[in-house]
Design a protein around this motif. Structure first.
Motif, PDB file in Angstrom:
ATOM      1  N   GLY A   1     -29.811  60.197 -24.194  1.00 43.34           N
ATOM      2  CA  GLY A   1     -28.490  60.309 -23.603  1.00 43.34           C
ATOM      3  C   GLY A   1     -28.521  60.122 -22.104  1.00 43.34           C
ATOM      4  O   GLY A   1     -29.487  59.618 -21.536  1.00 43.34           O
TER       5      GLY A   1
ATOM      6  N   ASP B   1     -24.118  63.068 -22.243  1.00 41.75           N
ATOM      7  CA  ASP B   1     -23.453  62.111 -23.122  1.00 41.75           C
ATOM      8  C   ASP B   1     -24.508  61.446 -24.007  1.00 41.75           C
ATOM      9  O   ASP B   1     -25.399  60.755 -23.515  1.00 41.75           O
ATOM     10  CB  ASP B   1     -22.723  61.058 -22.275  1.00 41.75           C
ATOM     11  N   ARG B   2     -24.377  61.689 -25.321  1.00 44.36           N
ATOM     12  CA  ARG B   2     -25.320  61.103 -26.271  1.00 44.36           C
ATOM     13  C   ARG B   2     -24.727  59.861 -26.927  1.00 44.36           C
ATOM     14  O   ARG B   2     -25.077  59.508 -28.061  1.00 44.36           O
ATOM     15  CB  ARG B   2     -25.705  62.154 -27.320  1.00 44.36           C
ATOM     16  N   TYR B   3     -23.820  59.208 -26.189  1.00 37.57           N
ATOM     17  CA  TYR B   3     -23.212  57.942 -26.601  1.00 37.57           C
ATOM     18  C   TYR B   3     -22.475  58.108 -27.931  1.00 37.57           C
ATOM     19  O   TYR B   3     -21.576  58.947 -28.019  1.00 37.57           O
ATOM     20  CB  TYR B   3     -24.259  56.838 -26.636  1.00 37.57           C
ATOM     21  N   ASP B   4     -22.869  57.368 -28.948  1.00 38.16           N
ATOM     22  CA  ASP B   4     -22.131  57.407 -30.214  1.00 38.16           C
ATOM     23  C   ASP B   4     -22.442  58.654 -31.041  1.00 38.16           C
ATOM     24  O   ASP B   4     -21.886  58.830 -32.125  1.00 38.16           O
ATOM     25  CB  ASP B   4     -22.456  56.167 -31.049  1.00 38.16           C
ATOM     26  N   GLU B   5     -23.272  59.529 -30.542  1.00 38.71           N
ATOM     27  CA  GLU B   5     -23.627  60.737 -31.294  1.00 38.71           C
ATOM     28  C   GLU B   5     -23.017  61.996 -30.699  1.00 38.71           C
ATOM     29  O   GLU B   5     -23.399  63.107 -31.067  1.00 38.71           O
ATOM     30  CB  GLU B   5     -25.155  60.879 -31.367  1.00 38.71           C
ATOM     31  N   GLY B   6     -22.071  61.858 -29.786  1.00 42.72           N
ATOM     32  CA  GLY B   6     -21.408  63.035 -29.250  1.00 42.72           C
ATOM     33  C   GLY B   6     -22.003  63.506 -27.941  1.00 42.72           C
ATOM     34  O   GLY B   6     -22.429  62.709 -27.104  1.00 42.72           O
ATOM     35  N   TYR B   7     -22.041  64.828 -27.754  1.00 40.80           N
ATOM     36  CA  TYR B   7     -22.473  65.421 -26.490  1.00 40.80           C
ATOM     37  C   TYR B   7     -23.548  66.487 -26.723  1.00 40.80           C
ATOM     38  O   TYR B   7     -23.624  67.101 -27.790  1.00 40.80           O
ATOM     39  CB  TYR B   7     -21.292  66.082 -25.763  1.00 40.80           C
TER      40      TYR B   7
ATOM     41  N   ALA C   1     -21.202  63.743 -33.864  1.00 40.38           N
ATOM     42  CA  ALA C   1     -19.862  63.156 -33.847  1.00 40.38           C
ATOM     43  C   ALA C   1     -19.432  62.665 -35.219  1.00 40.38           C
ATOM     44  O   ALA C   1     -18.265  62.765 -35.606  1.00 40.38           O
ATOM     45  CB  ALA C   1     -19.809  62.015 -32.835  1.00 40.38           C
ATOM     46  N   GLN C   2     -20.348  62.111 -36.012  1.00 38.63           N
ATOM     47  CA  GLN C   2     -19.969  61.554 -37.298  1.00 38.63           C
ATOM     48  C   GLN C   2     -19.538  62.633 -38.284  1.00 38.63           C
ATOM     49  O   GLN C   2     -18.759  62.386 -39.191  1.00 38.63           O
ATOM     50  CB  GLN C   2     -21.132  60.748 -37.911  1.00 38.63           C
TER      51      GLN C   2
END
Length: 322
Positions: free
Chosen positions: A213, A253-259, A274-275
């Motif tokens: 991240g 910020d873990r990009y497409d995987e949330g925070y 996030a998914q």
């Protein structure tokens, strides 16, 4: 035993009755039964008084009855002391009514569970996402915590400058204490001292993260927190548990995987999946422990929460450890 005693008493009573009947019959044959008590002439004797009172002819019956009762008691004592008491054989009893009630109860419980599962789950407003106004206050920083954070950052900076200069160039400039205080006031929560010390040294990093991240700046932390509260202002439980709550601070910020999140109350770490809309608890207990684990992984080739560092053309990459 009670049955035997009952039989003995019955036998004694029947014996007394039979003797009385037999005596009455013999008396009837010899002389008629007097209608009333005979007058007593002269000085009455003890026999005359007993006969006049009616006790003389009932004494043998009473004596026999007493003997019968005594026999019954003695017989019962001996039966209680040594004689086996036969028990009546009983057929096995099956309470079908209780079985039916139990089956009905289970069926009702299953039906209630099915009904509850179809009902919409209650939601609870998240009070941390609607904080009360509070003044902007620059809180003092624990000097021990700041020295420990600076020590780990020096290790990270030294390694990045030598092994991944492109990533080193993305490290942010030092942050300002008042900017952090403003963000705390707007979010209604206090940042842990380790996070504040880290922001004062590097106010975010576009291309570097503690593990997978990128580090968020103070304003990015506030904006990410507002976004998450806007998207999820309620909780499914009174105690949110493994879901987002306004008490959590997004720091990475873990990009497409949330925070990556820090619990502002206890300092523990978690990762927003996030998914799935859920949180995954980190194996590391605090932000300071994450800094130290990152420095160790860079210098010694270890892992950080399941990721391993690798340098590609001067840029640091974090890959999943096999």
């Amino acid at each position: 035993m009670l049955k035997l005693v009952r039989l003995a008493l019955t036998a004694a009573i029947l014996t007394a009755i039979a003797v009385r009947v037999r005596r009455r019959a013999r008396r009837t044959e010899t002389e008629p039964e007097p209608i009333g008590p005979e007058p007593i002439l002269g000085r009455p004797t003890r026999v005359d008084l007993a006969r006049y009172a009616g006790r003389g002819r009932s004494r043998p019956v009473a004596t026999l009855f007493g003997l019968g009762a005594l026999t019954a008691v003695v017989f019962g004592v001996f039966a209680f002391m040594g004689m086996p008491i036969p028990e009546r054989e009983k057929a096995p009893y099956v309470d079908r009514g209780l079985e039916q009630v139990s089956e009905s109860g289970r069926a009702a419980s299953l039906a209630a569970d099915a009904l509850i599962s179809r009902l919409p789950k209650p939601v609870f407003p998240d009070p941390y996402c609607s904080p009360a106004p509070r003044p902007v206050t620059v809180r003092p920083l624990d000097p021990k915590v700041r020295r420990a954070v600076d020590r780990q950052w020096r290790r990270i900076e030294r390694w990045l400058k030598a092994e991944a200069p492109k990533t080193y160039a993305t490290l942010g400039r030092p942050g300002r204490a008042r900017t952090i205080a403003v963000a705390e006031s707007q979010m209604g929560i206090d940042f842990p001292d380790s996070l504040r010390a880290s922001l004062l040294r590097h106010n975010g990093a576009k291309g570097f993260g503690l593990g997978y991240g990128a580090q968020l700046s103070t304003r990015q932390i506030r904006d990410a927190w507002r976004l998450m509260c806007r998207e999820d202002p309620t909780n499914l439980e009174a105690d949110p548990g493994p879901e987002f709550s306004g008490v959590l601070i997004p720091f990475q910020d873990r990009y497409d995987e949330g925070y990556g999140l820090i619990d502002s109350e206890v300092g523990s770490l978690s990762w927003d999946v996030a998914q799935e809309g859920m949180l995954s608890t980190s194996a590391l207990p605090s932000y300071g422990a994450l800094l130290r684990a990152t420095a160790d992984a860079l210098e010694q080739g270890g892992t950080v929460d399941g990721t391993r560092p690798r340098v590609v053309r001067g840029t640091l990459r974090w890959e999943t450890a096999d």
